[in-house]
Design a protein around this motif. Structure first.
Motif, PDB file in Angstrom:
ATOM      1  N   MET A 140      12.175 -40.995  52.112  1.00  9.27           N
ATOM      2  CA  MET A 140      11.957 -42.232  51.360  1.00  9.27           C
ATOM      3  C   MET A 140      13.321 -42.711  50.847  1.00  9.27           C
ATOM      4  SD  MET A 140       8.762 -42.800  51.514  1.00  9.27           S
ATOM      5  CE  MET A 140       7.211 -41.959  51.875  1.00  9.27           C
ATOM      6  N   PRO A 141      14.124 -43.363  51.693  1.00 12.09           N
ATOM      7  CA  PRO A 141      15.514 -43.701  51.326  1.00 12.09           C
ATOM      8  C   PRO A 141      15.627 -44.641  50.130  1.00 12.09           C
ATOM      9  CG  PRO A 141      14.861 -44.813  53.357  1.00 12.09           C
ATOM     10  CD  PRO A 141      13.783 -43.846  53.043  1.00 12.09           C
ATOM     11  N   ASN A 142      14.585 -45.438  49.882  1.00  9.17           N
ATOM     12  CA  ASN A 142      14.647 -46.377  48.752  1.00  9.17           C
ATOM     13  C   ASN A 142      14.246 -45.743  47.425  1.00  9.17           C
ATOM     14  OD1 ASN A 142      15.437 -48.500  50.435  1.00  9.17           O
ATOM     15  ND2 ASN A 142      13.312 -49.004  50.958  1.00  9.17           N
ATOM     16  N   ALA A 143      13.724 -44.527  47.489  1.00  5.78           N
ATOM     17  CA  ALA A 143      13.321 -43.821  46.266  1.00  5.78           C
ATOM     18  C   ALA A 143      14.369 -42.759  45.950  1.00  5.78           C
ATOM     19  CB  ALA A 143      11.941 -43.194  46.437  1.00  5.78           C
ATOM     20  N   ARG A 144      15.516 -43.211  45.497  1.00  3.56           N
ATOM     21  CA  ARG A 144      16.609 -42.276  45.228  1.00  3.56           C
ATOM     22  C   ARG A 144      16.416 -41.553  43.886  1.00  3.56           C
ATOM     23  NH1 ARG A 144      21.850 -45.471  45.212  1.00  3.56           N
ATOM     24  NH2 ARG A 144      22.687 -43.405  44.694  1.00  3.56           N
ATOM     25  N   ALA A 145      15.678 -42.154  42.994  1.00  3.07           N
ATOM     26  CA  ALA A 145      15.433 -41.530  41.684  1.00  3.07           C
ATOM     27  C   ALA A 145      14.361 -40.446  41.829  1.00  3.07           C
ATOM     28  CB  ALA A 145      14.994 -42.570  40.672  1.00  3.07           C
ATOM     29  N   VAL A 146      14.661 -39.264  41.295  1.00  2.00           N
ATOM     30  CA  VAL A 146      13.735 -38.124  41.396  1.00  2.00           C
ATOM     31  C   VAL A 146      13.392 -37.642  39.984  1.00  2.00           C
ATOM     32  CG1 VAL A 146      13.365 -35.815  42.319  1.00  2.00           C
ATOM     33  CG2 VAL A 146      14.772 -37.455  43.593  1.00  2.00           C
ATOM     34  N   ILE A 147      12.102 -37.707  39.653  1.00  2.00           N
ATOM     35  CA  ILE A 147      11.613 -37.238  38.359  1.00  2.00           C
ATOM     36  C   ILE A 147      11.271 -35.764  38.499  1.00  2.00           C
ATOM     37  CG2 ILE A 147       9.960 -37.635  36.494  1.00  2.00           C
ATOM     38  CD1 ILE A 147      11.767 -40.055  37.243  1.00  2.00           C
ATOM     39  N   MET A 148      11.953 -34.901  37.738  1.00  2.00           N
ATOM     40  CA  MET A 148      11.815 -33.451  37.934  1.00  2.00           C
ATOM     41  C   MET A 148      11.164 -32.770  36.726  1.00  2.00           C
ATOM     42  SD  MET A 148      15.509 -32.523  39.625  1.00  2.00           S
ATOM     43  CE  MET A 148      15.046 -30.838  39.982  1.00  2.00           C
ATOM     44  N   PHE A 149      10.039 -32.145  36.969  1.00  2.00           N
ATOM     45  CA  PHE A 149       9.439 -31.200  36.026  1.00  2.00           C
ATOM     46  C   PHE A 149       9.498 -29.844  36.730  1.00  2.00           C
ATOM     47  CE2 PHE A 149       7.709 -34.844  33.830  1.00  2.00           C
ATOM     48  CZ  PHE A 149       7.593 -34.405  32.513  1.00  2.00           C
ATOM     49  N   ALA A 150      10.627 -29.187  36.630  1.00  2.00           N
ATOM     50  CA  ALA A 150      10.834 -27.935  37.356  1.00  2.00           C
ATOM     51  C   ALA A 150      11.505 -26.916  36.455  1.00  2.00           C
ATOM     52  CB  ALA A 150      11.691 -28.178  38.605  1.00  2.00           C
ATOM     53  N   ASN A 151      11.296 -25.648  36.760  1.00  2.00           N
ATOM     54  CA  ASN A 151      11.935 -24.618  35.941  1.00  2.00           C
ATOM     55  C   ASN A 151      13.426 -24.527  36.266  1.00  2.00           C
ATOM     56  OD1 ASN A 151      12.405 -22.534  38.049  1.00  2.00           O
ATOM     57  ND2 ASN A 151      10.172 -22.389  38.088  1.00  2.00           N
ATOM     58  N   GLU A 152      14.138 -23.850  35.405  1.00  2.00           N
ATOM     59  CA  GLU A 152      15.602 -23.780  35.485  1.00  2.00           C
ATOM     60  C   GLU A 152      16.097 -23.255  36.824  1.00  2.00           C
ATOM     61  OE1 GLU A 152      19.061 -21.263  33.078  1.00  2.00           O
ATOM     62  OE2 GLU A 152      17.012 -21.346  32.332  1.00  2.00           O
ATOM     63  N   ASP A 153      15.448 -22.222  37.338  1.00  2.00           N
ATOM     64  CA  ASP A 153      15.883 -21.624  38.607  1.00  2.00           C
ATOM     65  C   ASP A 153      15.673 -22.592  39.773  1.00  2.00           C
ATOM     66  OD1 ASP A 153      16.480 -19.219  37.276  1.00  2.00           O
ATOM     67  OD2 ASP A 153      14.389 -18.589  37.410  1.00  2.00           O
ATOM     68  N   ASP A 154      14.526 -23.284  39.767  1.00  2.00           N
ATOM     69  CA  ASP A 154      14.248 -24.242  40.842  1.00  2.00           C
ATOM     70  C   ASP A 154      15.212 -25.429  40.796  1.00  2.00           C
ATOM     71  OD1 ASP A 154      12.220 -22.681  41.784  1.00  2.00           O
ATOM     72  OD2 ASP A 154      10.602 -23.818  40.839  1.00  2.00           O
ATOM     73  N   TRP A 193      14.427 -49.128  37.836  1.00  2.00           N
ATOM     74  CA  TRP A 193      13.900 -48.452  39.029  1.00  2.00           C
ATOM     75  C   TRP A 193      12.388 -48.664  39.086  1.00  2.00           C
ATOM     76  CZ3 TRP A 193      16.562 -43.355  37.161  1.00  2.00           C
ATOM     77  CH2 TRP A 193      17.958 -43.501  37.263  1.00  2.00           C
ATOM     78  N   ASN A 194      11.888 -49.067  40.225  1.00  2.00           N
ATOM     79  CA  ASN A 194      10.439 -49.261  40.348  1.00  2.00           C
ATOM     80  C   ASN A 194       9.833 -48.448  41.488  1.00  2.00           C
ATOM     81  OD1 ASN A 194      11.360 -50.679  42.574  1.00  2.00           O
ATOM     82  ND2 ASN A 194      10.928 -52.705  41.684  1.00  2.00           N
ATOM     83  N   TYR A 195      10.660 -47.575  42.101  1.00  2.00           N
ATOM     84  CA  TYR A 195      10.177 -46.766  43.233  1.00  2.00           C
ATOM     85  C   TYR A 195      10.831 -45.394  43.110  1.00  2.00           C
ATOM     86  CZ  TYR A 195       8.468 -46.164  48.070  1.00  2.00           C
ATOM     87  OH  TYR A 195       7.799 -45.757  49.191  1.00  2.00           O
TER      88      TYR A 195
END
Length: 504
Positions: free
Chosen positions: A283-297, A226-228
């Motif tokens: 951003m349809p080409n950026a399907r990968a989501v990097i998540m730094f979120a708390n458990e509830d979020d 993945w590059n985007y």
């Protein structure tokens, strides 16, 4: 007493706790359940929000037993894993240490454990409990009905604090603990900001900072080709600093572009998570989501994706706040399918599994939140005053963890135990240095110096929680923990090795 507040009128002897911010606590000599003398006359049970265990040395504990409340309520739903599992890990570690004749011999550890409700400001208010014994009292303006001066209830002197969980909570609490030179060891706070020893000099942790898992996430993204990608962070130190570390490392590597960086507000408005999902779709080409979120979020983001019929669209890469927890994906497993989540290297503590599975309503009354956990875990109601009034099923009390419910050890149980053991080993080295040959606490350790204890903490080296083995049995606790008052000799006798007992 603050200006504008009239001294309380009470009969008999007047016992006052130190913190008289908005109300005056009346502490009776025979009961530890205080009544509140305030304008509203609303009863408030202080000890219903904390666990208090007697001991020669008292450790503080901060755990997110409940989620953040909504619409002005400080506390929300119970956190079975992140709260109860971790809290019980501290109690279990204390039990093991108190039974170990070679670690802190003739000295018993006690605890004062508080619920942070996953909110930094609430946790700060609660943490004032830890510094009560170090604040000078002034009751000159307070008088009882008979004219006598108040008798202040002696608060527990907390020598060190285990916690907190969220980085934002640890940062908030660290600022007050350092003022009173109380060392703090976190089992889960990973924000890089906490590595600043000039600002957080009394803070330590047994988990690596987010810069390490940000690198691990980048390695995963690169390996997947993945590059985007997009990033998503919970507002606060943990989420924002984690994403910042990922973005910085990505720029340095040059192989990954960030499509957009979105932020989840601390107090999200209705429909906020649906808006975030729609923005990610821009951003349809950026399907990968990097998540730094708390458990509830995380749970609410997945729910919003499910609600918008986007199951299978996003490729989630979650930080250690997701890790191996079950709660964020309950009833929305399909939308989370394929997610890659990060957790610091750890080992499951088999001894803790056996301990936790043996807990019941009759032998775990010291945990004031265990009845609430019982109802939540087994989907039943305990009597007329249960927390689940709408539940059709009544609890029998004979339910068993893992037999009648799913059970998987929470990912940071080992780190909680490591934090407690780090504090215990530091105290042991301090005791050996100051009280050589003295049974129990010597006069030189009557008032433990926080700066000196911190130096011992930083020099500690030991095998972690994964090497823990069970004692033959843990003491049954069929009476409420409030009423367990034992003499020092009885506590010391508990430390003796029983035949066949295995400790560490």
């Amino acid at each position: 007493m603050a200006r504008g507040l009239k001294p309380p009128t009470v009969t008999g002897h007047c016992f006052l706790s130190l913190l008289m911010l908005k109300s005056c606590w009346l502490l009776g000599s025979s009961s530890q359940k205080p009544a509140v003398l305030a304008d509203s006359q609303q009863p408030q049970q202080e000890y219903a929000h904390s666990i208090r265990l007697d001991g020669d040395i008292i450790l503080g504990g901060l755990f997110p037993v409940h989620a953040r409340g909504e619409r002005g309520v400080p506390c929300g739903e119970l956190k079975k894993e992140k709260g109860i599992h971790r809290l019980e890990a501290m109690l279990f570690a204390i039990d093991l240490i108190n039974k170990d004749p070679d670690l802190l011999p003739n000295v018993t550890l006690g605890a004062r454990i508080l619920d942070t409700c996953s909110r930094d400001t609430y946790a700060l208010e609660q943490s004032l409990t830890f510094v009560q014994a170090l604040i000078e009292r002034d009751g000159s303006d307070v008088r009882c009905a008979n004219g006598d001066p108040p008798i202040f209830a002696k608060p527990d002197k907390v020598v060190g604090v285990i916690g907190a969980s969220a980085s934002s909570v640890s940062i908030m609490v660290a600022n007050i603990l350092r003022l009173f030179k109380i060392p703090q060891i976190s089992y889960a706070s990973t924000a890089p900001e906490l590595s600043d020893n000039a600002r957080y000099d009394f803070f330590s942790r047994v988990v690596p900072p987010d810069s390490y898992q940000a690198q691990a996430m980048l390695d995963i993204v690169t390996a997947m080709g993945w590059n985007y990608v997009s990033t998503l962070a919970s507002e606060g130190n943990y989420g924002e600093s984690g994403v910042e570390a990922f973005v910085q490392i990505s720029r340095e590597s040059g192989g990954v572009c960030i499509a957009q960086s979105l932020k989840i507000p601390r107090e999200p408005r209705p429909g906020e998570f649906d808006k975030i999902i729609l923005r990610l779709l821009e951003m349809p080409n950026a399907r990968a989501v990097i998540m730094f979120a708390n458990e509830d979020d995380i749970r609410r983001i997945l729910d919003a994706a499910k609600r918008n019929n986007l199951t299978g669209h996003f490729l989630w890469v979650g930080s250690d706040s997701w890790g191996s927890k079950i709660s964020p994906v309950v009833l929305q497993e399909r939308v989370a399918e394929g997610a890659v989540t990060i957790l610091p290297k750890r080992a499951s503590v088999d001894a803790f599994d056996r301990y936790f599975k043996s807990r019941s309503l009759s032998n775990n009354r010291r945990n004031v939140w265990f009845a609430e956990f019982w109802e939540e875990n087994f989907g039943c109601k305990l009597g007329m005053h249960g927390k689940r009034p709408g539940s059709p099923k009544k609890c029998t009390g004979l339910e068993k963890v893992s037999r009648d419910s799913t059970y998987e050890q929470e990912g940071k149980v080992q780190f909680v135990m490591d934090a407690v053991y780090a504090m215990a080993h530091a105290l042991h080295h301090m005791h050996r240095e100051l009280c050589a040959g003295y049974p129990g606490l010597c006069p030189r350790m009557a008032n433990i110096d926080g700066k000196e204890l911190l130096a011992h903490i930083r020099a500690v080296s030991f095998n972690g929680g994964c090497s823990v083995t069970d004692p033959v049995e843990l003491q049954e606790e069929r009476e409420p923990f409030f009423s367990r008052i034992s003499d020092g000799g009885r506590r010391r006798r508990r430390k003796r090795r029983r035949k066949g007992e295995q400790i560490l």
